[in-house]
Design a protein around this motif. Sequence first.
Motif, PDB file in Angstrom:
ATOM      1  N   ALA A  36      27.575 -17.352  34.879  1.00 25.08           N
ATOM      2  CA  ALA A  36      27.830 -17.219  36.328  1.00 25.08           C
ATOM      3  C   ALA A  36      26.846 -16.242  36.952  1.00 25.08           C
ATOM      4  N   HIS A  37      26.389 -16.586  38.152  1.00 24.43           N
ATOM      5  CA  HIS A  37      25.510 -15.682  38.891  1.00 24.43           C
ATOM      6  C   HIS A  37      26.352 -14.618  39.602  1.00 24.43           C
ATOM      7  N   TYR A  38      25.714 -13.452  39.847  1.00 26.05           N
ATOM      8  CA  TYR A  38      26.404 -12.341  40.526  1.00 26.05           C
ATOM      9  C   TYR A  38      26.896 -12.700  41.926  1.00 26.05           C
ATOM     10  N   TYR A  39      26.397 -13.775  42.514  1.00 28.16           N
ATOM     11  CA  TYR A  39      26.818 -14.126  43.874  1.00 28.16           C
ATOM     12  C   TYR A  39      28.092 -14.981  43.896  1.00 28.16           C
ATOM     13  N   THR A  40      28.594 -15.359  42.718  1.00 31.15           N
ATOM     14  CA  THR A  40      29.833 -16.145  42.722  1.00 31.15           C
ATOM     15  C   THR A  40      31.024 -15.219  43.007  1.00 31.15           C
ATOM     16  N   GLY A  52      24.911 -12.743  35.340  1.00 33.13           N
ATOM     17  CA  GLY A  52      23.586 -12.144  35.351  1.00 33.13           C
ATOM     18  C   GLY A  52      22.734 -12.581  36.510  1.00 33.13           C
ATOM     19  N   ASP A  53      21.489 -12.071  36.522  1.00 29.54           N
ATOM     20  CA  ASP A  53      20.516 -12.549  37.500  1.00 29.54           C
ATOM     21  C   ASP A  53      19.872 -13.813  36.945  1.00 29.54           C
ATOM     22  N   SER A  54      18.960 -14.398  37.696  1.00 31.42           N
ATOM     23  CA  SER A  54      18.422 -15.708  37.306  1.00 31.42           C
ATOM     24  C   SER A  54      17.718 -15.659  35.952  1.00 31.42           C
ATOM     25  N   LEU A  55      17.005 -14.574  35.668  1.00 27.55           N
ATOM     26  CA  LEU A  55      16.279 -14.496  34.389  1.00 27.55           C
ATOM     27  C   LEU A  55      17.269 -14.349  33.225  1.00 27.55           C
ATOM     28  N   PHE A  76      19.588 -25.556  41.111  1.00 27.31           N
ATOM     29  CA  PHE A  76      18.374 -25.332  40.304  1.00 27.31           C
ATOM     30  C   PHE A  76      18.696 -24.562  39.021  1.00 27.31           C
ATOM     31  N   MET A  77      19.781 -23.796  39.030  1.00 28.97           N
ATOM     32  CA  MET A  77      20.153 -23.018  37.840  1.00 28.97           C
ATOM     33  C   MET A  77      20.714 -23.944  36.755  1.00 28.97           C
ATOM     34  N   GLY A  78      21.612 -24.846  37.158  1.00 28.08           N
ATOM     35  CA  GLY A  78      22.149 -25.820  36.208  1.00 28.08           C
ATOM     36  C   GLY A  78      21.029 -26.714  35.685  1.00 28.08           C
ATOM     37  N   SER A 124       5.478 -20.498  40.603  1.00 29.37           N
ATOM     38  CA  SER A 124       6.638 -20.818  41.454  1.00 29.37           C
ATOM     39  C   SER A 124       7.861 -20.024  41.046  1.00 29.37           C
ATOM     40  N   TYR A 125       8.584 -19.636  42.056  1.00 30.69           N
ATOM     41  CA  TYR A 125       9.865 -18.947  41.898  1.00 30.69           C
ATOM     42  C   TYR A 125      10.842 -19.922  41.247  1.00 30.69           C
ATOM     43  N   ILE A 126      11.717 -19.411  40.406  1.00 27.66           N
ATOM     44  CA  ILE A 126      12.685 -20.270  39.713  1.00 27.66           C
ATOM     45  C   ILE A 126      13.598 -20.996  40.712  1.00 27.66           C
ATOM     46  N   ASN A 127      13.731 -20.440  41.929  1.00 28.22           N
ATOM     47  CA  ASN A 127      14.514 -21.103  42.987  1.00 28.22           C
ATOM     48  C   ASN A 127      13.688 -22.254  43.545  1.00 28.22           C
ATOM     49  N   SER A 128      13.476 -23.276  42.718  1.00 26.88           N
ATOM     50  CA  SER A 128      12.685 -24.441  43.118  1.00 26.88           C
ATOM     51  C   SER A 128      13.209 -25.636  42.334  1.00 26.88           C
ATOM     52  N   THR A 141      10.907 -15.191  38.181  1.00 27.05           N
ATOM     53  CA  THR A 141      12.141 -14.874  38.908  1.00 27.05           C
ATOM     54  C   THR A 141      11.861 -13.597  39.698  1.00 27.05           C
ATOM     55  N   SER A 142      12.850 -13.136  40.444  1.00 27.73           N
ATOM     56  CA  SER A 142      12.606 -11.916  41.225  1.00 27.73           C
ATOM     57  C   SER A 142      12.491 -10.704  40.307  1.00 27.73           C
ATOM     58  N   SER A 143      12.995 -10.801  39.065  1.00 22.92           N
ATOM     59  CA  SER A 143      12.903  -9.624  38.199  1.00 22.92           C
ATOM     60  C   SER A 143      11.575  -9.557  37.434  1.00 22.92           C
ATOM     61  N   ALA A 210      17.590  -3.174  48.222  1.00 26.07           N
ATOM     62  CA  ALA A 210      17.351  -4.502  48.801  1.00 26.07           C
ATOM     63  C   ALA A 210      16.706  -5.453  47.811  1.00 26.07           C
ATOM     64  N   HIS A 211      17.021  -6.727  47.984  1.00 26.36           N
ATOM     65  CA  HIS A 211      16.428  -7.789  47.162  1.00 26.36           C
ATOM     66  C   HIS A 211      15.063  -8.166  47.762  1.00 26.36           C
ATOM     67  N   PRO A 212      14.070  -8.501  46.911  1.00 30.37           N
ATOM     68  CA  PRO A 212      12.746  -8.820  47.466  1.00 30.37           C
ATOM     69  C   PRO A 212      12.670 -10.122  48.266  1.00 30.37           C
ATOM     70  N   GLU A 213      13.779 -10.871  48.358  1.00 30.93           N
ATOM     71  CA  GLU A 213      13.800 -12.024  49.263  1.00 30.93           C
ATOM     72  C   GLU A 213      14.002 -11.576  50.717  1.00 30.93           C
ATOM     73  N   CYS A 214      14.281 -10.252  50.924  1.00 34.26           N
ATOM     74  CA  CYS A 214      14.413  -9.726  52.293  1.00 34.26           C
ATOM     75  C   CYS A 214      13.038  -9.619  52.932  1.00 34.26           C
ATOM     76  N   GLY A 226      14.729  -4.690  44.152  1.00 32.46           N
ATOM     77  CA  GLY A 226      14.778  -5.354  42.850  1.00 32.46           C
ATOM     78  C   GLY A 226      15.658  -6.596  42.867  1.00 32.46           C
ATOM     79  N   SER A 227      15.608  -7.323  41.759  1.00 33.30           N
ATOM     80  CA  SER A 227      16.463  -8.498  41.569  1.00 33.30           C
ATOM     81  C   SER A 227      17.919  -8.034  41.560  1.00 33.30           C
ATOM     82  N   THR A 228      18.854  -8.970  41.548  1.00 36.77           N
ATOM     83  CA  THR A 228      20.261  -8.567  41.522  1.00 36.77           C
ATOM     84  C   THR A 228      20.550  -7.692  40.297  1.00 36.77           C
ATOM     85  N   GLY A 229      20.009  -8.094  39.143  1.00 37.58           N
ATOM     86  CA  GLY A 229      20.233  -7.315  37.916  1.00 37.58           C
ATOM     87  C   GLY A 229      19.641  -5.917  38.030  1.00 37.58           C
TER      88      GLY A 229
HETATM   89  P1  13P Z   1      18.180 -12.987  41.180  1.00 36.70           P
HETATM   90  O1  13P Z   1      19.575 -13.014  40.681  1.00 36.70           O
HETATM   91  O2  13P Z   1      17.237 -13.420  40.126  1.00 36.70           O
HETATM   92  O3  13P Z   1      17.831 -11.673  41.770  1.00 36.70           O
HETATM   93  O4  13P Z   1      18.043 -14.092  42.332  1.00 36.70           O
HETATM   94  C1  13P Z   1      18.723 -14.036  43.504  1.00 36.70           C
HETATM   95  C2  13P Z   1      18.981 -15.360  44.080  1.00 36.70           C
HETATM   96  O5  13P Z   1      18.844 -15.573  45.239  1.00 36.70           O
HETATM   97  C3  13P Z   1      19.467 -16.386  43.223  1.00 36.70           C
HETATM   98  O6  13P Z   1      19.592 -17.520  43.935  1.00 36.70           O
END
Ligand code: 13P
Length: 322
Positions: A36-40, A52-55, A76-78, A124-128, A141-143, A210-214, A226-229
């Motif tokens: 599970a991702h931290y955003y669930t 965890g984070d994406s990595l 994209f994670m699945g 490419s970012y894993i979010n693809s 990934t962001s990490s 802050a997350h680097p997607e900001c 940094g990444s969520t992790g």
């Molecule tokens: P990370 O968990 O790798 O920081 O990615 C954040 C995110 O937006 C995942 O979709």
Amino acid sequence: MTALQPYTIPSQDDRQSVLADKIKRLREERNAIILAHYYTVPEIQQVADVVGDSLALARAAETTDADVIVFAGVYFMGETAKILNPGKTVLMPDNSAGCPLADSCPADRFRSFREQYPDALVISYINSTAEIKAESDIICTSSNAVDIVSQIPADKRIIFGPDRNLGSYVMQQLEREMILWQGFCYVHESYSWDVIETAVRQFPDAQLIAHPECRREVLDHADFVGSTGALLAYSQKSPADAFIVATEPGILYEMKKRSPEKSFIAAPKDIVSSQSVCSQMKQNTMENLCNCLETMAPQIVVDETLAAGALKSIRKMLEMSK
Ligand code: 13P
Ligand code: SF4
């Protein structure tokens, strides 16, 4: 704007406990692992084997010996988990939970974009999507984005996509140019310094993380990026007692759990609605998590040729970020 309140861990109701017990029983029966991702939502994080984070989640998917992988995250994670494990069953609680950032980079348009710079390396970012991964030389990934780009010779041109904010953060950190695809994540793009500053005034002793997607205007004011992790690890080790967190607020659950004595405030995104929530991540519920384990559906299926193409760039990332 109404006064912001520090996060508190929600209590679990009876229905969630019953579902959690059923999920644990089905997990044993299926020899499944729940990632599970931290955003669930917190209930899902509580029942997951790995949060965890994406990595970290890609690594867990790569190394598991479970027969079934259940991925509570976005598509994209699945899909990445399935590409890493073509022989395993990969389930998602809701396979319509896509990532709008990943979907903002369609393969045909990206191919034309890339053709304009034939000598460039594509990171490419894993979010693809799997199509974009197959068109890429290396995934990040962001990490590990800064680390991966830093390993590429300085005279090599790089195309980076799809997130322009992560790309520009890497460029700033490494003082090097890259050619950026102009995608963004709506959750992180919606933060502005003007609005976050109101939170900083309300909590003057808090650190902004802050997350680097900001966007740059937020990152420039952050005490840590940094990444969520990485944000989570920083919140534990920093001597600060309070944090304003500019990323999806699902991460606050694990932050508060690990540091109960500290305060965590979700960064506000605008005057009306205070938190920036990823509605796709919230499509994962305890009900559909339980249901996918019971019915063994929906399963993630990836075309074999496409998966083989995408696997090369994912493996390259895993090798380069050991
Ligand atoms: P990370 O968990 O790798 O920081 O990615 C954040 C995110 O937006 C995942 O979709
Ligand atoms: Fe995609 Fe943004 Fe949601 Fe992450 S937070 S899954 S990047 S939309």
